[in-house]
Design an enzyme around this catalytic site. Structure first.
Site: not given
Length: 131
Positions: A29, A93, A95
């Protein structure tokens, strides 16, 4: 219109990739909560995680598990947290965030990293991936 993640998948936008196979991609990220914050995505653009076909969902979780194990080997932390929020980018997505306390899951926090730090960390995590 393609999401920013689809553009990464197609190579239109660069990313610090840590793992990839024919269906999934994992990359750092660029606005990380913590050093080592990784995003795992399906290459196929799907808006919500619950819209994934059941087998595709399971395969994403298996891929994510492999990345989390490598992340834990690479970045010193008490554990790797996982979150699926989906509000920022309309593309599934997951994390993965190295945690030492609950503040690591606060998405209003971020750490600064240089391009060299991103590149070095991505390479280190990649070395620990066993897909």
């Amino acid at each position: 219109m393609s999401s920013i993640f689809t553009k990464i998948v197609h190579g239109e936008i660069p990313a610090y990739k840590v793992a990839e196979n024919s269906q999934f991609l994992a990359f750092l990220d660029v606005n990380p909560n913590a050093r080592g914050h990784v995003l795992c995505i399906p290459k196929k653009e799907i808006n919500k995680i619950w819209d994934l076909e059941e087998n595709h969902y399971r395969e994403l979780m298996l891929f994510t598990r492999c990345v989390a194990i490598a992340l834990e080997k690479t970045v010193p932390c008490k554990r790797v947290g996982m979150a699926v929020v989906g509000l920022e980018v309309p593309h599934v997505h997951v994390h993965l965030i190295p945690l030492n306390n609950m503040d690591g899951m606060n998405f209003s926090n971020s750490v600064e990293m240089s391009q060299e730090e991103f590149e070095k960390l991505a390479a280190e995590i990649s070395e620990n991936i066993e897909l």
